[in-house]
Motif scaffolding. Structure first.
Motif, PDB file in Angstrom:
ATOM      1  N   ALA A  18      -3.812  16.481  -0.295  1.00 39.86           N
ATOM      2  CA  ALA A  18      -3.447  16.478   1.122  1.00 39.86           C
ATOM      3  C   ALA A  18      -3.816  15.156   1.778  1.00 39.86           C
ATOM      4  N   SER A  19      -4.971  14.607   1.415  1.00 43.29           N
ATOM      5  CA  SER A  19      -5.383  13.311   1.926  1.00 43.29           C
ATOM      6  C   SER A  19      -4.409  12.216   1.499  1.00 43.29           C
ATOM      7  N   LEU A  20      -3.947  12.288   0.253  1.00 43.05           N
ATOM      8  CA  LEU A  20      -2.980  11.311  -0.248  1.00 43.05           C
ATOM      9  C   LEU A  20      -1.651  11.428   0.490  1.00 43.05           C
ATOM     10  N   VAL A  21      -1.188  12.644   0.724  1.00 44.95           N
ATOM     11  CA  VAL A  21       0.082  12.840   1.434  1.00 44.95           C
ATOM     12  C   VAL A  21      -0.011  12.290   2.860  1.00 44.95           C
ATOM     13  N   LEU A  22      -1.121  12.556   3.545  1.00 42.98           N
ATOM     14  CA  LEU A  22      -1.298  12.028   4.896  1.00 42.98           C
ATOM     15  C   LEU A  22      -1.344  10.502   4.895  1.00 42.98           C
ATOM     16  N   CYS A  23      -2.001   9.945   3.897  1.00 44.66           N
ATOM     17  CA  CYS A  23      -2.075   8.490   3.779  1.00 44.66           C
ATOM     18  C   CYS A  23      -0.687   7.896   3.509  1.00 44.66           C
ATOM     19  N   ALA A  39      -0.634  10.179 -10.541  1.00 47.32           N
ATOM     20  CA  ALA A  39      -1.922   9.703 -11.048  1.00 47.32           C
ATOM     21  C   ALA A  39      -3.002   9.731  -9.967  1.00 47.32           C
ATOM     22  N   LEU A  40      -2.621   9.529  -8.719  1.00 46.61           N
ATOM     23  CA  LEU A  40      -3.604   9.448  -7.636  1.00 46.61           C
ATOM     24  C   LEU A  40      -4.007  10.790  -7.051  1.00 46.61           C
ATOM     25  N   LYS A  41      -3.152  11.812  -7.155  1.00 44.11           N
ATOM     26  CA  LYS A  41      -3.387  13.041  -6.397  1.00 44.11           C
ATOM     27  C   LYS A  41      -4.676  13.770  -6.764  1.00 44.11           C
ATOM     28  N   ALA A  42      -5.138  13.642  -7.981  1.00 41.92           N
ATOM     29  CA  ALA A  42      -6.363  14.343  -8.381  1.00 41.92           C
ATOM     30  C   ALA A  42      -7.625  13.595  -7.955  1.00 41.92           C
ATOM     31  N   THR A  43      -7.540  12.285  -7.821  1.00 40.70           N
ATOM     32  CA  THR A  43      -8.747  11.491  -7.557  1.00 40.70           C
ATOM     33  C   THR A  43      -8.710  10.725  -6.239  1.00 40.70           C
ATOM     34  N   PHE A  44      -7.703  10.969  -5.398  1.00 41.04           N
ATOM     35  CA  PHE A  44      -7.621  10.212  -4.152  1.00 41.04           C
ATOM     36  C   PHE A  44      -8.790  10.590  -3.257  1.00 41.04           C
ATOM     37  N   PRO A  45      -9.446   9.596  -2.661  1.00 41.08           N
ATOM     38  CA  PRO A  45     -10.633   9.886  -1.862  1.00 41.08           C
ATOM     39  C   PRO A  45     -10.321  10.603  -0.549  1.00 41.08           C
ATOM     40  N   VAL A  46     -11.238  11.446  -0.146  1.00 46.35           N
ATOM     41  CA  VAL A  46     -11.179  12.129   1.136  1.00 46.35           C
ATOM     42  C   VAL A  46     -12.364  11.624   1.949  1.00 46.35           C
ATOM     43  N   HIS A  57       0.798  -1.222   0.000  1.00 48.32           N
ATOM     44  CA  HIS A  57       0.000   0.000   0.000  1.00 48.32           C
ATOM     45  C   HIS A  57       0.836   1.280   0.000  1.00 48.32           C
ATOM     46  N   GLY A  58       1.874   1.354   0.817  1.00 44.54           N
ATOM     47  CA  GLY A  58       2.658   2.583   0.924  1.00 44.54           C
ATOM     48  C   GLY A  58       3.491   2.888  -0.308  1.00 44.54           C
ATOM     49  N   ILE A  59       4.300   1.936  -0.734  1.00 44.66           N
ATOM     50  CA  ILE A  59       5.183   2.151  -1.892  1.00 44.66           C
ATOM     51  C   ILE A  59       4.388   2.363  -3.185  1.00 44.66           C
ATOM     52  N   PRO A  60       3.323   1.582  -3.456  1.00 47.25           N
ATOM     53  CA  PRO A  60       2.537   1.865  -4.667  1.00 47.25           C
ATOM     54  C   PRO A  60       1.913   3.261  -4.687  1.00 47.25           C
ATOM     55  N   LYS A  61       1.531   3.778  -3.521  1.00 51.55           N
ATOM     56  CA  LYS A  61       0.980   5.141  -3.490  1.00 51.55           C
ATOM     57  C   LYS A  61       2.057   6.174  -3.793  1.00 51.55           C
ATOM     58  N   ILE A  62       3.277   5.932  -3.323  1.00 47.90           N
ATOM     59  CA  ILE A  62       4.382   6.846  -3.650  1.00 47.90           C
ATOM     60  C   ILE A  62       4.683   6.796  -5.143  1.00 47.90           C
ATOM     61  N   GLN A  63       4.729   5.596  -5.704  1.00 46.24           N
ATOM     62  CA  GLN A  63       5.040   5.439  -7.122  1.00 46.24           C
ATOM     63  C   GLN A  63       3.969   6.041  -8.026  1.00 46.24           C
ATOM     64  N   ASN A  64       2.713   6.000  -7.616  1.00 47.29           N
ATOM     65  CA  ASN A  64       1.609   6.497  -8.438  1.00 47.29           C
ATOM     66  C   ASN A  64       1.063   7.823  -7.935  1.00 47.29           C
TER      67      ASN A  64
END
Length: 156
Positions: A63-68, A44-51, A34-41
């Motif tokens: 901001a939600s993605l960075v905290l995650c 692509a994730l920053k615009a649609t990551f759920p809050v 979970h952690g490394i794939p979020k860093i790698q993507n």
């Protein structure tokens, strides 16, 4: 309070080996899956990551993605190392609570069919070892144990 947050807990050999294996295995699964794939993507994730719906007025998607990422990669790495283990496990556990009851609020608790993927089950299964680590500490085989030597025997 400092002793509870940063003490390694038990130094018993058998218990410390059990806690070490829990920290390493649960932490590696979280970090690699979970952690490394979020860093790698990230791009692509920053615009649609759920809050989570109860934080949508306070947090943006990036901001939600960075905290995650901080919880799933940074805090998980600290749990694996056994450094500031209880606060780090608390952050990972808090992230899993937000995932379970924020993002996956309407999702079912358990996976009932092979095609149903979004359930609370996985995030709660990551929450359970974090609760155990918060309560027990990092064990004798950790950086917490190296940094916080015991001067005298505990009485509790």
């Amino acid at each position: 309070m400092k002793k509870f947050l940063f003490d390694c807990g038990t130094r018993d050999v058998t218990a410390s080996i059990g806690i070490l294996s829990l920290r390493l295995l649960a932490g590696a699964m979280m970090l690699i899956g979970h952690g490394i794939p979020k860093i790698q993507n990230f791009a692509a994730l920053k615009a649609t990551f759920p809050v989570p719906h109860f934080l949508d007025k306070v947090l943006s998607s990036p901001a939600s993605l960075v905290l995650c990422i901080c919880a799933e990669a940074g805090a998980t790495a600290l749990v694996i190392l056994g450094l500031a283990t209880r606060p780090a496990a608390f952050l990972v556990g808090l992230c899993m609570v937000f995932a379970s009851f924020g993002y996956l609020d309407a999702a079912p608790w358990f996976q009932t069919s092979p095609t149903l993927v979004e359930t609370k089950e996985l995030s709660i299964m990551y929450l359970i070892p974090m609760i155990a680590i918060i309560l027990s500490g990092a064990g004798g085989y950790s950086f917490d144990a190296l940094l916080h030597k015991e001067d005298k025997r505990r009485r509790w």
